[in-house]
Design an enzyme around this catalytic site. Sequence first.
Site, PDB file in Angstrom:
ATOM      1  N   LYS A 151      43.717  44.124  40.625  1.00 40.83           N
ATOM      2  CA  LYS A 151      42.321  43.693  40.605  1.00 40.83           C
ATOM      3  C   LYS A 151      41.470  44.875  41.013  1.00 40.83           C
ATOM      4  O   LYS A 151      41.920  45.762  41.742  1.00 40.83           O
ATOM      5  CB  LYS A 151      42.090  42.541  41.593  1.00 40.83           C
ATOM      6  CG  LYS A 151      40.900  41.685  41.225  1.00 40.83           C
ATOM      7  CD  LYS A 151      41.243  40.725  40.098  1.00 40.83           C
ATOM      8  CE  LYS A 151      40.058  39.902  39.663  1.00 40.83           C
ATOM      9  NZ  LYS A 151      40.474  38.835  38.735  1.00 40.83           N
TER      10      LYS A 151
HETATM   11  P1  NAD Z   1      30.694  35.078  36.018  1.00 42.77           P
HETATM   12  O1  NAD Z   1      30.099  36.137  36.827  1.00 42.77           O
HETATM   13  O2  NAD Z   1      30.570  35.136  34.530  1.00 42.77           O
HETATM   14  O3  NAD Z   1      30.182  33.642  36.490  1.00 42.77           O
HETATM   15  C1  NAD Z   1      30.207  33.218  37.823  1.00 42.77           C
HETATM   16  C2  NAD Z   1      29.349  31.960  37.910  1.00 42.77           C
HETATM   17  O4  NAD Z   1      29.468  31.384  39.215  1.00 42.77           O
HETATM   18  C3  NAD Z   1      27.855  32.231  37.684  1.00 42.77           C
HETATM   19  O5  NAD Z   1      27.338  31.193  36.882  1.00 42.77           O
HETATM   20  C4  NAD Z   1      27.288  32.151  39.099  1.00 42.77           C
HETATM   21  O6  NAD Z   1      25.930  31.814  39.082  1.00 42.77           O
HETATM   22  C5  NAD Z   1      28.150  31.056  39.663  1.00 42.77           C
HETATM   23  N1  NAD Z   1      28.171  30.925  41.121  1.00 42.77           N
HETATM   24  C6  NAD Z   1      28.328  31.889  42.062  1.00 42.77           C
HETATM   25  N2  NAD Z   1      28.268  31.345  43.281  1.00 42.77           N
HETATM   26  C7  NAD Z   1      28.066  30.006  43.110  1.00 42.77           C
HETATM   27  C8  NAD Z   1      27.916  28.908  43.985  1.00 42.77           C
HETATM   28  N3  NAD Z   1      27.976  29.048  45.318  1.00 42.77           N
HETATM   29  N4  NAD Z   1      27.731  27.661  43.463  1.00 42.77           N
HETATM   30  C9  NAD Z   1      27.677  27.489  42.128  1.00 42.77           C
HETATM   31  N5  NAD Z   1      27.804  28.503  41.242  1.00 42.77           N
HETATM   32  C10 NAD Z   1      27.999  29.736  41.739  1.00 42.77           C
HETATM   33  O7  NAD Z   1      32.252  35.036  36.423  1.00 42.77           O
HETATM   34  P2  NAD Z   1      33.450  34.399  35.601  1.00 42.77           P
HETATM   35  O8  NAD Z   1      34.124  35.458  34.836  1.00 42.77           O
HETATM   36  O9  NAD Z   1      33.003  33.132  34.939  1.00 42.77           O
HETATM   37  O10 NAD Z   1      34.448  34.042  36.807  1.00 42.77           O
HETATM   38  C11 NAD Z   1      34.359  32.819  37.550  1.00 42.77           C
HETATM   39  C12 NAD Z   1      35.677  32.592  38.267  1.00 42.77           C
HETATM   40  O11 NAD Z   1      36.741  32.538  37.306  1.00 42.77           O
HETATM   41  C13 NAD Z   1      36.079  33.694  39.250  1.00 42.77           C
HETATM   42  O12 NAD Z   1      36.800  33.106  40.306  1.00 42.77           O
HETATM   43  C14 NAD Z   1      37.013  34.565  38.432  1.00 42.77           C
HETATM   44  O13 NAD Z   1      37.886  35.328  39.214  1.00 42.77           O
HETATM   45  C15 NAD Z   1      37.743  33.494  37.646  1.00 42.77           C
HETATM   46  N6  NAD Z   1      38.401  33.958  36.433  1.00 42.77           N
HETATM   47  C16 NAD Z   1      37.710  34.609  35.456  1.00 42.77           C
HETATM   48  C17 NAD Z   1      38.355  35.006  34.296  1.00 42.77           C
HETATM   49  C18 NAD Z   1      37.625  35.661  33.154  1.00 42.77           C
HETATM   50  O14 NAD Z   1      38.267  35.843  32.094  1.00 42.77           O
HETATM   51  N7  NAD Z   1      36.364  35.976  33.270  1.00 42.77           N
HETATM   52  C19 NAD Z   1      39.741  34.771  34.162  1.00 42.77           C
HETATM   53  C20 NAD Z   1      40.422  34.094  35.165  1.00 42.77           C
HETATM   54  C21 NAD Z   1      39.743  33.686  36.304  1.00 42.77           C
END
Ligand code: NAD
Length: 425
Positions: free
Chosen positions: A118
Site C-alpha cells: 500500500k
Molecule cells: P474515494 O476517495 O473515491 O471515495 C471515498 C468516499 O468516502 C468519498 O465519497 C468520501 O466523501 C467518503 N467519506 C469519507 N469519509 C466519510 C465519512 N465519515 N462518512 C461518509 N462518507 C465518507 O475512495 P474509494 O476508492 O471509493 O475507496 C473507499 C474505500 O474502499 C476505502 O476503504 C478503500 O481502501 C476501499 N477500496 C477501494 C478500492 C478501489 O478500487 N478504489 C478497492 C478496494 C477497496
Amino acid sequence: MSIMVPSTTPALITPGRQALDSALHQFDQAAGHLGLDDGLRTMLATPRRSLTVSVPVRREDGRLDVVQGFRVQHNVSRGPAKGGLRFHPTTDLDEVTALAMWMTWKCALVGIPYGGAKGGVAVDPAGLTTRELERLTRRYVSEIMPLIGPEKDIPAPDVGTDEQTMAWIMDTYSVSAGYSVPGVVTGKPTTLGGSLGRTGATSRGVQIAALAALGRSPEGVTVAVQGFGKVGALAAQYLSDAGCKIVAVSDVTGAVHARGGLDVARLRAYATETGGVRGFHHADALDRDDLLELDVDVLVPAAMESAITEVNAPRVRARLIVEGANGPTTPEADEILAAAGTTVVPDILANAGGVIVSYLEWVQNMQAYSWGSGEVEVKLRDLMLGAFSDVRSLAAERGLTLRQAAHVIGVGRVAEAHQMRGLYP
Ligand code: NAD
C-alpha cells in the site's frame, strides 16, 4: 502470543494505529487457528519493507510545502507486491501498514499471485490544483522509484487517487525507464493499457458478494451505502440495477435518505456536478453517521476504516454488512455484530473485485494484449464466487465468522508459501 508492532505515534491512538491494531488482531486470530509457530507469526505480522519519504511540492503561489509519503510492502512470498495509493490528510505509516497487510491476505484468498502493499501521501487532494497534484504525484513516484516496477510492486487507485493519478505514475516511471511500462500500475485509463471493467470492478465485486450472501431475490431489498466515491457510488448503482432499493447514501458532505428508494444515476450525476450528495433535492437530509444505524436489510460501508465500532455496533440494524471499504469494522464491533447474528462479508473478500481486475489488467499488459469486457467480467465473477464459496464452507465447517474464515484461508496460503520456499540463507 500477541504480536506487537511498534507504533509511529505511541502516545496517541490515531486512526492509523486503530486500523493496524484491527489488522493485527485479525491476523493473530487466524494464526492461532492455524497453529503457526511464533517465528512465522512474527514474520507474517511484520512488513517486509517500509519506506517513508518527504515529498516537496511547489504550490501555485511559489510556496514550497513538504508532505510525508509512504510505501509499504507487507509480504512478497507469493508474487510481486500489489496495492493502492491513498491521498488523504490523516494517512500515516500505521494505516498504510494495515492496508498493506490486508492486501496480502486478500490476494492469497482470491488466489492471485501477488503479495500485499500500500502507499499513501498525507495530503488533502481537494486542497491542491490539478498541476500541484501532478507535481506531487510525480515527485512521490520518483522518491519510491526503487521499490516499484511491474515485477516488484504495482500501485493502483485508492482513496483520493484515480486513473489520472495512475497515468502520471505510469508516465513518470516510463520516462525514467526510457520506454513505456504500462504494467507498473493498474487502474490506468484504457488508452494507456487499462483494462475494460477496472473502473467498476471493486463495486461489481461488492454487488456479487452482496447478492451471494443475500441468498434470495434482491428485489426490494433495502440498502444503505456509506461513502459515495469510486467504490460506493457504483456499488449503489449496481445493487440498484440488480433490483435492490438504495434508501440512503452518505459522503463527507452529508447523507441523503429516501424511503421509497433513491434514483442512484441521478444522484451520481448530482454528486459529480456539486462535489457531494448533500442538498440532493429528491431525498431527505440525514445526519452522516445516522446512516449506519438505519433499519435496512444491507449496509455497505465504503468510506474509511473504523466506521463501525463498539459505540455504534449495538445500534446497527442491518442484518447483512458487505464491506466495500478496508477495515470499516473494528474487532470489538465484530464481536457485538456476531453475537447479534449479523452477517459481515469481510473487506478482504467483499472488495477483492478491484485487485482481481487489477491482476487481469497486469496480465494483459505483460502480454501486450487486451481482453473484451465480457471476458474480464466472467473471470471476475468466477474468482469472486470461488472465494466466497471457500469462505462460506470453511466458516460453516469450523464455526467461524466469514472474516475469521477468510483470514484463515488467506493467512494459511501465505504461511504455506513461506514454508515451501524456506528461509534464506
Ligand atoms: P474515494 O476517495 O473515491 O471515495 C471515498 C468516499 O468516502 C468519498 O465519497 C468520501 O466523501 C467518503 N467519506 C469519507 N469519509 C466519510 C465519512 N465519515 N462518512 C461518509 N462518507 C465518507 O475512495 P474509494 O476508492 O471509493 O475507496 C473507499 C474505500 O474502499 C476505502 O476503504 C478503500 O481502501 C476501499 N477500496 C477501494 C478500492 C478501489 O478500487 N478504489 C478497492 C478496494 C477497496
